[in-house]
Design an enzyme around this catalytic site. Structure first.
Site, mmCIF file in Angstrom:
data_model
loop_
_atom_site.group_PDB
_atom_site.id
_atom_site.type_symbol
_atom_site.label_atom_id
_atom_site.label_comp_id
_atom_site.label_asym_id
_atom_site.label_seq_id
_atom_site.Cartn_x
_atom_site.Cartn_y
_atom_site.Cartn_z
ATOM 1 N N ALA A 39 -5.018 2.541 -0.661
ATOM 2 C CA ALA A 39 -4.847 1.933 -1.983
ATOM 3 C C ALA A 39 -5.244 0.461 -1.946
ATOM 4 O O ALA A 39 -5.908 -0.049 -2.857
ATOM 5 C CB ALA A 39 -3.417 2.097 -2.468
ATOM 6 N N ASP A 40 -4.835 -0.232 -0.895
ATOM 7 C CA ASP A 40 -5.207 -1.634 -0.719
ATOM 8 C C ASP A 40 -6.725 -1.792 -0.652
ATOM 9 O O ASP A 40 -7.317 -2.640 -1.324
ATOM 10 C CB ASP A 40 -4.598 -2.157 0.581
ATOM 11 C CG ASP A 40 -3.597 -3.277 0.355
ATOM 12 O OD1 ASP A 40 -3.759 -4.036 -0.618
ATOM 13 O OD2 ASP A 40 -2.661 -3.389 1.149
ATOM 14 N N LEU A 41 -7.352 -0.981 0.192
ATOM 15 C CA LEU A 41 -8.786 -1.124 0.426
ATOM 16 C C LEU A 41 -9.603 -0.783 -0.813
ATOM 17 O O LEU A 41 -10.552 -1.494 -1.164
ATOM 18 C CB LEU A 41 -9.210 -0.239 1.604
ATOM 19 C CG LEU A 41 -8.624 -0.635 2.964
ATOM 20 C CD1 LEU A 41 -8.921 0.439 4.000
ATOM 21 C CD2 LEU A 41 -9.171 -1.976 3.419
ATOM 22 N N ASP A 47 0.817 -1.217 0.000
ATOM 23 C CA ASP A 47 0.000 0.000 0.000
ATOM 24 C C ASP A 47 0.849 1.264 0.000
ATOM 25 O O ASP A 47 0.585 2.180 -0.779
ATOM 26 C CB ASP A 47 -0.926 -0.011 1.224
ATOM 27 C CG ASP A 47 -1.738 1.264 1.336
ATOM 28 O OD1 ASP A 47 -2.781 1.360 0.670
ATOM 29 O OD2 ASP A 47 -1.318 2.177 2.076
#
Length: 400
Positions: free
Chosen positions: A163-165, A135
């Site tokens: 960014a991950d989520l 992320d």
């Protein structure tokens, strides 16, 4: 999504968060994990009764099947799972599933209707594809860290793995969209989502400025990119946020704080012009707000219809009266942890409410049951277990 069967090969965040959304929406999600420890999040604390608290929340409403995909028997069992699936979501490094013989091109002939979602740091192709990507790297390369923090300060990332989520959210949306396309074509497809492109997709204001003028934005603290006042302001006992960017709300702020001189000053008539004068506007506002408590400032602005809010820490968020009244938080049962408090889904449906089932499962809790559903015989399952290609939790969690 009742009746949709999803297989997840995921770790940490993007794929598990994507499938959590699908599970909340009613899909049957089968989380495939390595028998030796499972998803790495299981090893991340804090722990309750020996189990990971984050894992129990990120993997709610799912079933766990423990298979060694690096073994041929485990991979063969996985192919049987996929033959009965509608969606597969994975977030291994690009090429890892292909090396196992489990890439999209390998599995699509077995199940032409399969929607195969791949989440990765940089995407499935391009010069960065094979690099590790987390992320913070996506936030860095995607520009987010260049506009986050205080002017002249050290680089700062967004406080949550955004960014991950959001890559997970795009993955879930992509899966739903591909399923809808399948209704017309009868065919599945490969969906490629990345942390990098998820991060860059947020740059709406920055792209509007750069592609129009060539100007490159920088960090502005909590301030908006082009209008003011739209930021955190100091109070006598802390901070609150305010967004007075329309004529009506600007008039309301000046009235609520007793600042008629600002309203009369034509230099402040336009929100964009006010943005260029923040260096003098915000101190003028704070000369008043720092004499009042946060509660007083918020109450005065609320009374005038000016958008505002106090800045809450998570102890306040997780006990927020508004969220409690809307029953956002709920308890999911776990066989060893007991009730596990959950963050609710952000989606509310009038006719088909999101599922509120069990907390994240024990490793391998559903291995035998799921493999039977896919047509494996008791003898075949026993052989997998004996060879270590599969594992079954000694205390299965009943799934719903």
């Amino acid at each position: 999504m009742s009746g949709i069967r999803v297989v997840e090969v995921g770790a940490f965040m993007a794929a598990p968060f994507a499938t959590m959304q699908l599970a909340d929406l009613g899909a049957t999600v089968i989380k495939v994990e390595n028998p030796e420890g499972g998803d790495q999040v299981r090893a991340i604390g804090p722990f309750t009764a020996g189990h990971s608290s984050p894992f129990a929340r990120l993997n709610r409403n799912k079933r766990s099947v423990a298979l060694d995909l690096k073994s041929e028997p485990g991979a063969a069992a996985f192919r049987r799972l996929v033959q009965h699936a509608d969606v597969l979501v994975e977030n291994l490094r690009p090429g890892a599933m292909r090396k196992l013989g489990l890439g999209y091109d390998d599995l699509s002939p077995l199940n032409p209707g399969l929607v195969y979602v791949s989440a990765s740091g940089w995407g499935q192709d391009g010069p960065l594809a094979n690099l590790p990507g987390l992320d913070i790297m996506a936030q860095a390369r995607g520009g987010l860290m260049s506009v986050t923090g205080m002017p002249g300060g050290d680089p700062v990332k967004v406080g949550v793995p955004i960014a991950d989520l959001v890559c997970g959210l795009y993955g879930a949306l992509g899966a739903v969209s591909a399923l809808q396309a399948r209704h017309a074509t009868g065919q599945g497809q490969h969906v490629d989502v990345s942390l990098l492109e998820s991060a860059v997709s947020f740059a709406i204001w920055e792209a509007g400025k750069y592609f129009a003028t060539g100007e490159v934005g920088g960090p502005l603290g909590s301030a908006h990119q082009s209008t003011a006042p739209y930021q955190a302001i100091r109070t006598a006992d802390g901070w609150c946020t305010v967004g007075a960017v329309t004529p009506k709300t600007w008039q309301g702020l000046c009235a609520a704080l007793g600042l008629p001189e600002l309203l009369a000053d034509q230099r402040y008539a336009d929100a964009h012009d006010r943005h260029g004068l923040r260096h003098e506007l915000i101190p003028a506002i704070e000369r008043v707000t720092t004499t009042r408590t946060t509660a007083d400032v918020v109450a005065a602005l609320d009374a005038r219809g000016v958008p505002c809010a106090p800045i809450s820490d998570y102890s306040q968020v997780f006990n927020d009266e508004h969220l409690e009244q809307r029953r956002f938080f709920w308890d999911a049962e776990h066989p060893e942890m007991g009730p596990v408090r959950q963050l609710g889904s952000a989606m509310r449906f009038s006719a088909t409410p999101t599922r509120r089932g069990p907390a994240g499962p024990l490793l391998g809790a559903d291995t035998v049951e799921v493999l039977r559903e896919c047509g494996l015989t008791g003898q075949e399952i026993d052989r997998l277990l004996a060879e270590g290609a599969a594992a079954q939790s000694p205390t299965p969690l009943e799934s719903t």
